[in-house]
Design an enzyme around this catalytic site. Structure first.
Site, PDB file in Angstrom:
ATOM      1  N   ASN A 196      33.852  43.050  36.450  1.00  0.00           N
ATOM      2  CA  ASN A 196      34.345  44.011  37.447  1.00  0.00           C
ATOM      3  C   ASN A 196      35.247  45.022  36.749  1.00  0.00           C
ATOM      4  O   ASN A 196      36.088  44.642  35.919  1.00  0.00           O
ATOM      5  CB  ASN A 196      35.162  43.278  38.520  1.00  0.00           C
ATOM      6  CG  ASN A 196      35.950  44.250  39.412  1.00  0.00           C
ATOM      7  OD1 ASN A 196      35.386  44.914  40.267  1.00  0.00           O
ATOM      8  ND2 ASN A 196      37.259  44.352  39.189  1.00  0.00           N
ATOM      9  N   GLU A 197      35.081  46.284  37.060  1.00  0.00           N
ATOM     10  CA  GLU A 197      35.935  47.337  36.502  1.00  0.00           C
ATOM     11  C   GLU A 197      36.213  47.066  35.029  1.00  0.00           C
ATOM     12  O   GLU A 197      37.371  47.004  34.587  1.00  0.00           O
ATOM     13  CB  GLU A 197      37.221  47.504  37.321  1.00  0.00           C
ATOM     14  CG  GLU A 197      36.924  47.965  38.736  1.00  0.00           C
ATOM     15  CD  GLU A 197      38.101  48.541  39.514  1.00  0.00           C
ATOM     16  OE1 GLU A 197      39.256  48.441  39.057  1.00  0.00           O
ATOM     17  OE2 GLU A 197      37.856  49.108  40.596  1.00  0.00           O
ATOM     18  N   GLU A 344      33.021  49.004  45.642  1.00  0.00           N
ATOM     19  CA  GLU A 344      34.368  49.036  46.226  1.00  0.00           C
ATOM     20  C   GLU A 344      34.589  50.452  46.719  1.00  0.00           C
ATOM     21  O   GLU A 344      34.482  51.413  45.933  1.00  0.00           O
ATOM     22  CB  GLU A 344      35.445  48.668  45.203  1.00  0.00           C
ATOM     23  CG  GLU A 344      35.480  47.197  44.880  1.00  0.00           C
ATOM     24  CD  GLU A 344      36.636  46.798  43.956  1.00  0.00           C
ATOM     25  OE1 GLU A 344      37.704  47.456  43.991  1.00  0.00           O
ATOM     26  OE2 GLU A 344      36.449  45.836  43.196  1.00  0.00           O
TER      27      GLU A 344
END
Ligand code: AHR
Length: 540
Positions: A196-197, A344
């Protein structure tokens, strides 16, 4: 007059108009002929996200009436979420995903060792909510799981073991461990995030370094039993096109979906290249300011028209971002095999006074509802590339569906938008052309109207349309071609105040009501949209 083309949907934005002219009827047309468009609006665009952050899981989905009582699921929350038919639930993060070691969260709950959640406030994570509890939640919600594995602080072996624990049909060491923990059958998960990210809290990689790392992890997340993995790569932060190029150039063949993140904030502009600055929006704080400019009120309520305007302008930029990133993807993947996932998105305000600033608890007002309708219309219109999106986050965190206080819960205006938009789930997108008009504020202007349209399997046509102007109503004269429709019904979400919201004292202050402002005559539909409103129409 400026003309902007958004795939088969054409938006005509009237140029700088006087306020009086802005109130003249706007025109729109929908081609409802069979076969006019063949793209399905994936229900996964209406996905959700639950992270081990603040009170989303603990004291959200998973609560205990007292410190000594056992943890349990909240049935009222589950029942409310079932009504918006959530198609998938992304878990366990977020920044937390690259910090999470899944073996901490299996086995008898009393024997699970607590950890410190250093991603979100340094609070104690007791690991009572782990893999088995997540899948039971997914089952109760009737939704599809979407698990994000740990790249930043994990190993390939650890991720493969989790994949096997979840998916192996039986006989492997991990399937045996699962069985020993009370679950013989695999859960059969296909959506699998590889980090993630990764440009920020997920390891601060460069795009090229992440692409290499991604390929290594993805190689070992293999088909098992009946499950073929749908492997999702960390996508760009907002407008970071260099990340998209680096990923597509170096790893496209191994990727099924790319997870773009974009938050709508009161700051002046789209957050630029946070990756280059090495900053994430999560564990490192909320990133550097996007643009120097006048200080704006970042509160979820009590703001002025300045903040209303900037917020909606930034929400409309979702369209630009999707177009920019899609254009890069098209260069490497013209067949559109790879899903663009907006994994997101949502509003990011300052936290409510008196709450832990790392818990990201914020109120949710009519303005948030409009950010949601603008964003969802963008995803619908680009449904040929955007196949999944996950609003952040489901309960008590950022742009939540539900807020809780002890045993009480309230549904937010954003929840109501998701409920109104269920009509688009897996429906066929319809070509829609509209004049958006302009909403002007202090010599700046944005389109006043946003919309999308679809036809469901029963043949009903649905239009969602919002008026972003907080002061002036708009009339939209819509021509419907290719279908004989004789009945229209609608619902509307609106209020007198820009920051109208639900509270624990007045939980239903803002909710959809019957809309009588649409009149069908032959193939012309006149829609009278009040200021600051969201409408859903059903035609048959
Ligand atoms: O949704 C809150 C945080 O925002 C997530 O953990 C992270 O991925 C993003 O920066």
């Amino acid at each position: 007059m400026r003309v902007r083309v958004a795939f088969p949907l054409v938006v005509l934005i009237a140029g700088m108009q006087t306020p009086a002219a802005a109130q003249a009827p706007l025109s729109a047309s929908i081609n409802a002929s069979p076969g006019a468009d063949t793209v399905t609006i994936s229900r996964h665009i209406y996905g959700h996200f639950a992270e081990h952050l603040g009170r989303d899981i603990y004291d959200g989905f998973w609560y205990r009436p007292s410190e000594t009582a056992p943890w349990q699921y909240r049935d009222d929350i589950i029942e409310a979420l079932k009504k918006i038919r959530i198609p998938n639930l992304r878990w366990p993060g977020g920044c937390f995903a690259d910090y999470y070691h899944w073996k901490d969260g299996i086995g008898p709950q009393a024997q699970r060792a607590p950890i410190v959640n250093s991603s979100w406030g340094g609070v104690i994570e007791d690991n009572s909510f782990g893999t088995h509890e997540y899948f039971e939640l997914v089952r109760r919600l009737g939704t599809e799981p979407f698990v994000v594995g740990n790249v930043g602080s994990g190993t390939v072996q650890e991720m493969v073991d989790w994949w096997d624990y979840i998916n192996h049909p039986g006989g492997s060491p991990m399937a045996n461990l699962r069985k020993a923990n009370g679950r013989a059958e695999p859960w059969q998960v296909r959506f699998w995030g590889i980090g993630n990210e990764s440009w920020g809290c997920g390891g601060n990689f460069t795009p090229e370094a992440y692409a290499t790392e991604y390929r290594r992890f993805a190689t070992y997340i293999r088909a098992v039993g009946d499950v073929r993995p749908f492997r999702i790569a960390t996508g760009p932060n907002s407008a970071d096109t260099a990340w998209m190029v680096g990923l597509m150039a170096n790893a496209a063949r191994q990727i099924d979906g790319i997870d773009l993140h974009y938050y709508t904030r009161t700051r002046g502009s789209v957050v630029p290249q946070l990756a280059a600055a090495g900053g994430g929006q999560g564990a490192q704080g909320q990133g550097p300011p996007a643009q120097q400019g006048p200080e704006l009120n970042r509160s979820a309520t009590g703001f002025t028209e300045s903040e209303w305007f900037v917020m909606l302008r930034n929400a409309l930029r979702t369209d630009e971002l999707v177009q920019q990133h899609s254009a890069i993807m098209d260069r490497y993947d013209p067949q559109k095999r790879i899903w663009l996932i907006v994994g997101e998105w949502g509003t990011w305000h300052s936290t409510e006074p008196g709450t832990n600033p790392r818990f990201l608890y914020q109120q949710n007002a009519l303005r948030d509802a409009l950010v949601a309708s603008v964003s969802l219309d963008v995803f619908n219109r680009h449904a040929d590339r955007v196949k999944m999106a996950n609003i952040a986050q489901t309960i008590n965190v950022l742009q939540a569906m539900i807020l809780t206080q002890g045993p009480q819960m309230i549904l937010t205006p954003t929840y109501h938008v998701f409920e109104m938009y269920t009509v688009h789930h897996d429906a066929t997108r319809l070509p829609l052309t509209y004049e958006a008009g302009s909403y002007e504020f202090e010599n700046r202007s944005i389109p006043a109207i946003t919309a999308s349209a679809s036809r469901d399997r029963a043949g009903k046509v649905h239009i969602t349309m919002s008026n972003l102007d907080p002061n002036q109503p708009r009339t939209v004269r819509t021509t419907l071609d290719g279908a004989r429709l004789s009945r229209v019904a609608g619902r509307i979400l609106t209020a007198d105040k820009m920051d109208a919201h639900n509270t624990f004292e007045q939980p239903t202050a803002l909710q959809p009501v019957v809309f009588n402002g649409a009149r069908l005559s032959g193939n012309t539909l006149n829609i009278d949209l009040p200021a600051k409103s969201i409408v859903v129409l059903e035609l048959q």
